[in-house]
Design a protein around this motif. Sequence first.
Motif, PDB file in Angstrom:
ATOM      1  N   CYS A 270       0.836  -1.201   0.000  1.00 51.50           N
ATOM      2  CA  CYS A 270       0.000   0.000   0.000  1.00 51.50           C
ATOM      3  C   CYS A 270       0.874   1.255   0.000  1.00 51.50           C
ATOM      4  O   CYS A 270       1.872   1.336   0.716  1.00 51.50           O
ATOM      5  N   LYS A 332      -9.735  -4.226 -16.345  1.00 51.92           N
ATOM      6  CA  LYS A 332      -9.373  -3.101 -15.485  1.00 51.92           C
ATOM      7  C   LYS A 332     -10.613  -2.411 -14.941  1.00 51.92           C
ATOM      8  O   LYS A 332     -10.670  -2.039 -13.764  1.00 51.92           O
ATOM      9  N   SER A 335     -12.951  -4.715 -12.682  1.00 52.57           N
ATOM     10  CA  SER A 335     -12.483  -4.841 -11.298  1.00 52.57           C
ATOM     11  C   SER A 335     -13.062  -3.758 -10.385  1.00 52.57           C
ATOM     12  O   SER A 335     -12.900  -3.829  -9.171  1.00 52.57           O
ATOM     13  N   SER A 340     -15.621  -6.400  -5.750  1.00 47.68           N
ATOM     14  CA  SER A 340     -14.163  -6.461  -5.887  1.00 47.68           C
ATOM     15  C   SER A 340     -13.476  -5.348  -5.107  1.00 47.68           C
ATOM     16  O   SER A 340     -12.369  -5.521  -4.593  1.00 47.68           O
ATOM     17  N   ASP A 345      -7.048  -5.885  -0.081  1.00 42.81           N
ATOM     18  CA  ASP A 345      -6.014  -5.692  -1.095  1.00 42.81           C
ATOM     19  C   ASP A 345      -6.302  -4.511  -2.020  1.00 42.81           C
ATOM     20  O   ASP A 345      -5.439  -4.114  -2.807  1.00 42.81           O
ATOM     21  N   SER A 346      -7.512  -3.953  -1.947  1.00 41.40           N
ATOM     22  CA  SER A 346      -7.833  -2.785  -2.769  1.00 41.40           C
ATOM     23  C   SER A 346      -6.923  -1.606  -2.430  1.00 41.40           C
ATOM     24  O   SER A 346      -6.662  -0.750  -3.276  1.00 41.40           O
ATOM     25  N   ASN A 349      -3.952  -1.734  -4.684  1.00 37.61           N
ATOM     26  CA  ASN A 349      -4.187  -1.673  -6.122  1.00 37.61           C
ATOM     27  C   ASN A 349      -3.743  -0.300  -6.628  1.00 37.61           C
ATOM     28  O   ASN A 349      -4.308   0.723  -6.260  1.00 37.61           O
ATOM     29  N   HIS A 350      -2.730  -0.276  -7.491  1.00 37.06           N
ATOM     30  CA  HIS A 350      -2.140   0.984  -7.940  1.00 37.06           C
ATOM     31  C   HIS A 350      -2.678   1.452  -9.284  1.00 37.06           C
ATOM     32  O   HIS A 350      -2.117   2.365  -9.900  1.00 37.06           O
ATOM     33  N   SER A 351      -3.760   0.850  -9.744  1.00 39.35           N
ATOM     34  CA  SER A 351      -4.343   1.249 -11.026  1.00 39.35           C
ATOM     35  C   SER A 351      -4.899   2.667 -10.937  1.00 39.35           C
ATOM     36  O   SER A 351      -5.379   3.104  -9.885  1.00 39.35           O
ATOM     37  N   ASP A 361      -7.492   7.189  -8.348  1.00 41.63           N
ATOM     38  CA  ASP A 361      -6.921   5.895  -7.981  1.00 41.63           C
ATOM     39  C   ASP A 361      -8.048   4.866  -7.915  1.00 41.63           C
ATOM     40  O   ASP A 361      -9.223   5.193  -8.095  1.00 41.63           O
ATOM     41  N   TYR A 362      -7.681   3.625  -7.663  1.00 40.44           N
ATOM     42  CA  TYR A 362      -8.636   2.518  -7.732  1.00 40.44           C
ATOM     43  C   TYR A 362      -9.818   2.702  -6.777  1.00 40.44           C
ATOM     44  O   TYR A 362     -10.982   2.556  -7.169  1.00 40.44           O
TER      45      TYR A 362
END
Length: 390
Positions: A270, A332, A335, A340, A345-346, A349-351, A361-362
């Motif tokens: 994170c 992408k 998700s 989700s 873990d979200s 998530n660096h998407s 960000d995600y």
Amino acid sequence: MDNFFTIYSYELKKILSKRSFQIMFVLGLAVMVLLSVTDSDYARGRTTLTGRISASEFTKITQEKSRKVNGHKIDDQLLAEMRYDIYNEAVNSGYVTWDDINAFLYDTSTEHFVNLPTGEKCTMFRALQYAAISTGWYDVFSCVYDRSGYVDQAPFLASSADLESLDTYYFTPTYDAMAGTVFMFGWVLLLLLATWLSGTFADERNLGSDALIRSTKTGMKNICFCKMSAGITVSVVTALVFTLVSFGVCGLFFGFDGADAPIQSLIGDCEFDLTLSHASLEMLGIIVLAAATFGAGTMLLSELLSSPQTISIRALVLIASIFNIPVASIRKYWSLRPVSVIMADSFANHSTYKILGLTLDYLDAGMLLMAVLFIIYSTLTIIHYRKTSI
């Protein structure tokens, strides 16, 4: 709005008085609490070199040691203290010798075993892990082992310089347990709300009373909004109760330690500057927003379809949500579905997503999508209700 609270209270009472709601609420809450508690490392008894200890004894031993070193820098002195206690516990048990320990540490070409009084033949690493359990070092030991690449000798040979990503030790038992089961809240809420709210509008249609209600002035202006408000209230309150009670019960069993710990102590990848308490509040907000979205979506289906179809479609949505999309560009955005986003873990998530000129960000993108869906579902429900009213 005329008579809003009268109609709202009536619609709320209709939902809460259903036997299916009462039974499934209690069962759903029990399941979530049970899952949260049993997911913890401290929910079961453990094996030591001299026998079994109960879950409560294991929790007590580990809490006592972990709280003493909580917030301490993991330096060579702390590692040396942990190893000293573990080695001495192992040797004093009478089933491990210093020669056994040295052979395990420096002769990695051979698998080393220990015969325990229980009849178990375990590896030397497992024997030292059992010693860590009985000395209270289990949580620190596991933390070092996890961050050192799961190499058996690493907790005993690594220096603090080898563990740069593990700067400080934090004891976070309840947050660990909740992180492991938080993803279940989305699935459970989706199923329960599909059952509870599927009759919000459909029941009256099936009874044939909808035409009479919609023909009145109150039916045109107030009832739709009151029904939706009651359904959203049930959705939000259920999400809050399930989450807060599960967290509270875990805390009573395992302690509320670690509220001020950085989120990296639990989720190493994170990048956010958050404490576990702040991250938990953010996830609580996400769960509540997801519940409101689920509730609004179910009521839209209830308005458009009959009750059995509402549940069936929700079941299909639930099944579809399990699968990932093989195409990367679509996956992408797939998700971002609520079930989700409701995952520990979200936070790792660096998407990033470009939406209306903004780079999100995600988590922000996921919450924005839920808010947009909530507005769309609610608007379509109101429009359809008024359109079909006389």
